[in-house]
Design a protein around this motif. Structure first.
Motif, PDB file in Angstrom:
ATOM      1  N   GLY A 337       0.547  -1.143   0.114  1.00  0.00           N
ATOM      2  CA  GLY A 337      -0.047   0.031  -0.003  1.00  0.00           C
ATOM      3  C   GLY A 337       0.772   1.194  -0.191  1.00  0.00           C
ATOM      4  O   GLY A 337       0.721   2.343  -0.738  1.00  0.00           O
ATOM      5  N   PRO A 338       1.691   1.344   1.069  1.00  0.00           N
ATOM      6  CA  PRO A 338       2.756   2.466   0.842  1.00  0.00           C
ATOM      7  C   PRO A 338       3.475   2.913  -0.312  1.00  0.00           C
ATOM      8  O   PRO A 338       3.464   3.903  -0.866  1.00  0.00           O
ATOM      9  CB  PRO A 338       3.676   2.312   2.079  1.00  0.00           C
ATOM     10  N   ARG A 339       3.768   1.937  -1.109  1.00  0.00           N
ATOM     11  CA  ARG A 339       4.508   2.186  -2.448  1.00  0.00           C
ATOM     12  C   ARG A 339       3.305   2.695  -3.454  1.00  0.00           C
ATOM     13  O   ARG A 339       3.863   3.449  -4.185  1.00  0.00           O
ATOM     14  CB  ARG A 339       4.909   0.853  -2.910  1.00  0.00           C
ATOM     15  N   VAL A 340       2.324   2.111  -3.481  1.00  0.00           N
ATOM     16  CA  VAL A 340       1.046   2.345  -4.172  1.00  0.00           C
ATOM     17  C   VAL A 340       0.849   3.871  -4.025  1.00  0.00           C
ATOM     18  O   VAL A 340       0.658   4.760  -4.840  1.00  0.00           O
ATOM     19  CB  VAL A 340      -0.103   1.699  -4.219  1.00  0.00           C
ATOM     20  N   ILE A 341       0.858   4.331  -2.912  1.00  0.00           N
ATOM     21  CA  ILE A 341       0.625   5.751  -2.281  1.00  0.00           C
ATOM     22  C   ILE A 341       1.433   6.612  -2.755  1.00  0.00           C
ATOM     23  O   ILE A 341       1.238   7.842  -3.311  1.00  0.00           O
ATOM     24  CB  ILE A 341       0.139   5.670  -0.715  1.00  0.00           C
ATOM     25  N   GLY A 342       2.810   6.173  -2.772  1.00  0.00           N
ATOM     26  CA  GLY A 342       3.924   6.956  -2.995  1.00  0.00           C
ATOM     27  C   GLY A 342       3.820   7.309  -4.624  1.00  0.00           C
ATOM     28  O   GLY A 342       4.350   8.420  -4.928  1.00  0.00           O
ATOM     29  N   ARG A 343       3.171   6.535  -5.442  1.00  0.00           N
ATOM     30  CA  ARG A 343       2.797   6.793  -6.897  1.00  0.00           C
ATOM     31  C   ARG A 343       1.726   7.367  -7.254  1.00  0.00           C
ATOM     32  O   ARG A 343       1.703   8.359  -8.269  1.00  0.00           O
ATOM     33  CB  ARG A 343       3.194   5.441  -7.308  1.00  0.00           C
ATOM     34  N   LEU A 344       0.904   6.973  -6.391  1.00  0.00           N
ATOM     35  CA  LEU A 344      -0.446   7.380  -6.893  1.00  0.00           C
ATOM     36  C   LEU A 344      -1.301   8.446  -6.006  1.00  0.00           C
ATOM     37  O   LEU A 344      -2.425   9.213  -6.284  1.00  0.00           O
ATOM     38  CB  LEU A 344      -1.389   6.317  -7.083  1.00  0.00           C
ATOM     39  N   GLY A 345      -0.809   8.715  -4.747  1.00  0.00           N
ATOM     40  CA  GLY A 345      -1.322   9.384  -3.720  1.00  0.00           C
ATOM     41  C   GLY A 345      -2.497   8.529  -3.106  1.00  0.00           C
ATOM     42  O   GLY A 345      -2.944   7.476  -3.395  1.00  0.00           O
ATOM     43  N   GLY A 346      -2.980   8.897  -1.692  1.00  0.00           N
ATOM     44  CA  GLY A 346      -3.934   8.074  -1.093  1.00  0.00           C
ATOM     45  C   GLY A 346      -5.211   7.851  -1.948  1.00  0.00           C
ATOM     46  O   GLY A 346      -5.511   6.741  -1.968  1.00  0.00           O
ATOM     47  N   PRO A 347      -6.112   8.976  -2.347  1.00  0.00           N
ATOM     48  CA  PRO A 347      -7.116   8.504  -3.322  1.00  0.00           C
ATOM     49  C   PRO A 347      -6.815   7.596  -4.396  1.00  0.00           C
ATOM     50  O   PRO A 347      -7.691   6.830  -4.879  1.00  0.00           O
ATOM     51  CB  PRO A 347      -7.623   9.990  -3.645  1.00  0.00           C
ATOM     52  N   GLY A 348      -5.479   7.690  -5.048  1.00  0.00           N
ATOM     53  CA  GLY A 348      -5.176   7.091  -5.922  1.00  0.00           C
ATOM     54  C   GLY A 348      -5.072   5.488  -5.755  1.00  0.00           C
ATOM     55  O   GLY A 348      -5.561   4.505  -6.333  1.00  0.00           O
ATOM     56  N   ALA A 349      -4.418   5.314  -4.609  1.00  0.00           N
ATOM     57  CA  ALA A 349      -4.413   3.909  -4.031  1.00  0.00           C
ATOM     58  C   ALA A 349      -5.925   3.240  -3.685  1.00  0.00           C
ATOM     59  O   ALA A 349      -6.226   2.234  -3.873  1.00  0.00           O
ATOM     60  CB  ALA A 349      -3.586   3.871  -2.841  1.00  0.00           C
ATOM     61  N   LEU A 350      -6.708   4.351  -3.065  1.00  0.00           N
ATOM     62  CA  LEU A 350      -8.039   3.739  -2.895  1.00  0.00           C
ATOM     63  C   LEU A 350      -8.702   3.327  -4.274  1.00  0.00           C
ATOM     64  O   LEU A 350      -9.518   2.411  -4.329  1.00  0.00           O
ATOM     65  CB  LEU A 350      -9.184   5.095  -2.519  1.00  0.00           C
ATOM     66  N   LEU A 351      -8.644   4.195  -5.227  1.00  0.00           N
ATOM     67  CA  LEU A 351      -9.293   3.992  -6.668  1.00  0.00           C
ATOM     68  C   LEU A 351      -8.636   2.569  -7.204  1.00  0.00           C
ATOM     69  O   LEU A 351      -9.311   1.551  -7.540  1.00  0.00           O
ATOM     70  CB  LEU A 351      -8.992   5.005  -7.781  1.00  0.00           C
ATOM     71  N   ALA A 352      -7.308   2.503  -7.216  1.00  0.00           N
ATOM     72  CA  ALA A 352      -6.669   1.235  -7.780  1.00  0.00           C
ATOM     73  C   ALA A 352      -6.910   0.076  -6.857  1.00  0.00           C
ATOM     74  O   ALA A 352      -7.388  -1.077  -7.353  1.00  0.00           O
ATOM     75  CB  ALA A 352      -5.219   1.119  -7.820  1.00  0.00           C
ATOM     76  N   GLY A 353      -7.345   0.165  -5.411  1.00  0.00           N
ATOM     77  CA  GLY A 353      -7.560  -0.989  -4.553  1.00  0.00           C
ATOM     78  C   GLY A 353      -8.935  -1.449  -4.981  1.00  0.00           C
ATOM     79  O   GLY A 353      -9.169  -2.724  -5.116  1.00  0.00           O
ATOM     80  N   PHE A 354      -9.882  -0.450  -5.074  1.00  0.00           N
ATOM     81  CA  PHE A 354     -11.301  -0.835  -5.311  1.00  0.00           C
ATOM     82  C   PHE A 354     -11.383  -1.592  -6.785  1.00  0.00           C
ATOM     83  O   PHE A 354     -12.145  -2.443  -6.831  1.00  0.00           O
ATOM     84  CB  PHE A 354     -12.024   0.295  -5.168  1.00  0.00           C
ATOM     85  N   LEU A 355     -10.631  -0.971  -7.735  1.00  0.00           N
ATOM     86  CA  LEU A 355     -10.716  -1.493  -9.039  1.00  0.00           C
ATOM     87  C   LEU A 355     -10.208  -2.976  -9.140  1.00  0.00           C
ATOM     88  O   LEU A 355     -10.793  -3.996  -9.651  1.00  0.00           O
ATOM     89  CB  LEU A 355     -10.143  -0.612  -9.931  1.00  0.00           C
ATOM     90  N   GLY A 356      -9.219  -3.384  -8.484  1.00  0.00           N
ATOM     91  CA  GLY A 356      -8.318  -4.490  -8.304  1.00  0.00           C
ATOM     92  C   GLY A 356      -9.307  -5.481  -7.479  1.00  0.00           C
ATOM     93  O   GLY A 356      -9.539  -6.611  -7.895  1.00  0.00           O
ATOM     94  N   GLN A 357     -10.092  -5.036  -6.537  1.00  0.00           N
ATOM     95  CA  GLN A 357     -10.842  -5.763  -5.645  1.00  0.00           C
ATOM     96  C   GLN A 357     -12.004  -6.309  -6.418  1.00  0.00           C
ATOM     97  O   GLN A 357     -12.483  -7.348  -6.558  1.00  0.00           O
ATOM     98  CB  GLN A 357     -11.241  -5.061  -4.217  1.00  0.00           C
ATOM     99  N   GLY A 358     -12.600  -5.425  -7.066  1.00  0.00           N
ATOM    100  CA  GLY A 358     -13.881  -5.626  -8.060  1.00  0.00           C
ATOM    101  C   GLY A 358     -13.446  -6.650  -9.061  1.00  0.00           C
ATOM    102  O   GLY A 358     -14.104  -7.682  -9.309  1.00  0.00           O
ATOM    103  N   VAL A 359     -12.222  -6.399  -9.615  1.00  0.00           N
ATOM    104  CA  VAL A 359     -12.046  -7.283 -10.744  1.00  0.00           C
ATOM    105  C   VAL A 359     -11.580  -8.726 -10.275  1.00  0.00           C
ATOM    106  O   VAL A 359     -12.027  -9.900 -10.615  1.00  0.00           O
ATOM    107  CB  VAL A 359     -10.633  -6.909 -11.534  1.00  0.00           C
ATOM    108  N   ALA A 360     -11.255  -8.972  -9.123  1.00  0.00           N
ATOM    109  CA  ALA A 360     -10.839 -10.120  -8.274  1.00  0.00           C
ATOM    110  C   ALA A 360     -11.960 -10.815  -7.874  1.00  0.00           C
ATOM    111  O   ALA A 360     -12.289 -11.984  -7.948  1.00  0.00           O
ATOM    112  CB  ALA A 360      -9.649  -9.840  -7.233  1.00  0.00           C
ATOM    113  N   THR A 361     -12.985 -10.059  -7.646  1.00  0.00           N
ATOM    114  CA  THR A 361     -14.266 -10.491  -6.921  1.00  0.00           C
ATOM    115  C   THR A 361     -15.165 -11.078  -7.951  1.00  0.00           C
ATOM    116  O   THR A 361     -15.980 -12.180  -7.708  1.00  0.00           O
ATOM    117  CB  THR A 361     -14.877  -9.383  -6.009  1.00  0.00           C
TER     118      THR A 361
END
Length: 481
Positions: A337-361
């Protein structure tokens, strides 16, 4: 469209900057606070499998067993916002130490309990201690590390250990109950509390405002009553169904109190939750996204447990071991998570996380009735666990960023409240969806059909949360010159 924090987060440039070194004191702070957080996460699940043994030993009837979990959950969720603000006003270190001491003493009482009233009283105090420790520990964490990569790493480790604690609690509870006694689930806390109390006073620094504002008593009463009503209503609906008037009535009371709460806050000079804080997009949208992150993943675990046991016929222990893969995924997500935040910011990590979770589910909505689908479940749940923890770490960073240190207890109290309500909300809602079409039929085929619908709704909730983040936390376009 670019997703960002307010104020703008560290982006790629921050990621490329040399990371701040962590000194010995900071490592000790992390060790103390993460140990406490891990212990609290274990507490949420360690007694679940031990409930029948506890009932037999202490004298609970079948209908009373639910209160062992409910009394704890009500206090842990209902008082977290209040204690978060108290940490800001009266001292985070002080509240943390009081909470740890209360956890140790109540755990000792619970482990020695010989009557239902004693055990329930111990669980109530454990819940109150959890409501005090969690926001105090999180605010001590955020104020001990400057906003940026160091804080992101600390929150990532916290998220990883929280996830590991939930999984460890479920496994450890079963082992202790089978090999020793359920009482050791309480006694373990006593030892941890003693160690933390021995180290924390020398490691943690007190932080509180120079001028102590008055506590907003009307807001505290209304806000706490609203949370208690909502959590109890959701718990009741999960146990008795959404058609039961008790749960629905209490939920309506909670909704009414929640609607009254902002009106109360506007009329006091020093509100419990200042309206200007809730008007921040990072706080309002971030906490809603965090609630959805916890609701979707915890409810998915419930749905997959039904699938493994009711459809594939696995024993409870085998079904529990299958979720070790999900646990590994969540730990990895907390570290990434911290590495993703370093590249995308907190909201960017939120967006990427939810998209990845939706695709995986999504693939889980097509699970079949034979065990050949087990590899699909393991791979998808692992990937979803990674993505979910990336979203959770992004939520914690987003919801606590841009606020001064004097309001970090409030920010972490709101974040903890969102976490608890999300955990409480997800399972009864998804259970209602999964069982809506059964009409008394409980065959494996009928259960599977209901689970597929609920998992598809879970997927849509993840994608909807991603849309919420993309819309609510997008970077404003610069004004045309």
């Amino acid at each position: 469209m670019t997703i960002t924090d307010q104020p703008p987060p560290a982006g790629v440039g921050a990621a490329s900057a040399a990371p701040a070194r962590t000194g010995l004191r900071e490592r000790l702070v992390l060790a103390v606070l993460l140990t406490a957080g891990f212990t609290l996460a274990v507490d949420f699940s360690i007694l679940n499998v031990a409930l029948p043994a506890i009932g037999a030993d202490v004298g609970f009837g079948l209908g009373g067993l639910q209160w062992i979990a409910t009394s704890f959950a009500l206090c842990a969720a209902g008082f977290t916002l209040l204690f978060g603000r108290i940490a800001d006003l009266f001292g985070r270190r002080r509240l943390f130490l009081v909470g740890v001491a209360a956890l140790g003493l109540s755990s000792l009482a619970g482990g020695l309990a010989g009557a239902p009233a004693v055990l329930l009283a111990a669980r109530v105090v454990q819940g109150l201690a959890t409501a005090a420790i969690t926001p105090a520990a999180l605010s001590l964490l955020t104020t001990s590390f400057p906003e940026g990569p160091a804080r992101d790493r600390a929150l990532g480790l916290n998220g990883a250990l929280m996830a590991a604690g939930f999984t460890t609690g479920a496994v450890l509870g079963g082992l202790l109950t089978d090999l020793l006694s359920w009482r050791w689930a309480f006694h373990l806390n006593v030892g941890v509390a003693a160690v933390v109390l021995a180290l924390a006073p020398a490691v943690l620094r007190e932080t509180r405002p120079a001028r102590r504002p008055r506590l907003d008593v009307p807001g505290a009463l209304v806000g706490t009553a609203a949370l208690l009503a909502v959590v109890y209503g959701l718990t009741s609906a999960g146990r008795y169904g959404w058609s039961d008037p008790r749960g629905i009535g209490v939920l309506l009371v909670g909704a009414l109190l929640a609607a009254v709460f902002p009106l109360v806050e506007r009329r006091v000079a020093e509100p419990l939750v200042p309206p200007r804080v809730l008007r921040r997009r990072t706080v309002a949208a971030g906490n809603l996204a965090g609630l959805l992150a916890f609701a979707t993943e915890t409810s998915l675990v419930f749905l997959l447990t039904l699938y493994l046991q009711r459809v594939l016929g696995f024993a409870p222990l085998a079904a529990g071991l299958a979720f070790a893969v999900l646990g590994l995924g969540t730990v990895l997500g907390g570290l990434l998570g911290p590495r993703v935040i370093g590249r995308l910011g907190g909201p960017g990590a939120l967006l990427a996380g939810f998209l990845g979770q939706g695709v995986a589910t999504l693939p889980l909505a097509f699970l079949g009735a034979h065990r050949g689908w087990l590899p699909v479940l393991l791979v998808a749940s692992f990937a979803g666990g990674v993505a979910n923890l990336v979203a959770i770490v992004g939520f914690m960073v987003t919801a606590t960023s841009g606020l001064p240190d004097r309001e970090q207890g409030l920010a972490t109290g709101l974040a903890t409240m969102s976490q608890q309500v999300g955990i409480t909300l997800g399972t009864p809602v998804m259970s209602a969806i999964a069982t809506a079409g059964l009409a008394g039929v409980s065959s494996a085929t009928a259960v599977l059909a209901g689970l597929r619908v609920a998992i598809l709704v879970n997927t849509l909730a993840c994608l909807g949360a991603a849309a919420l983040v993309a819309i609510a936390l997008r970077r404003p376009r610069p004004a045309a010159r």
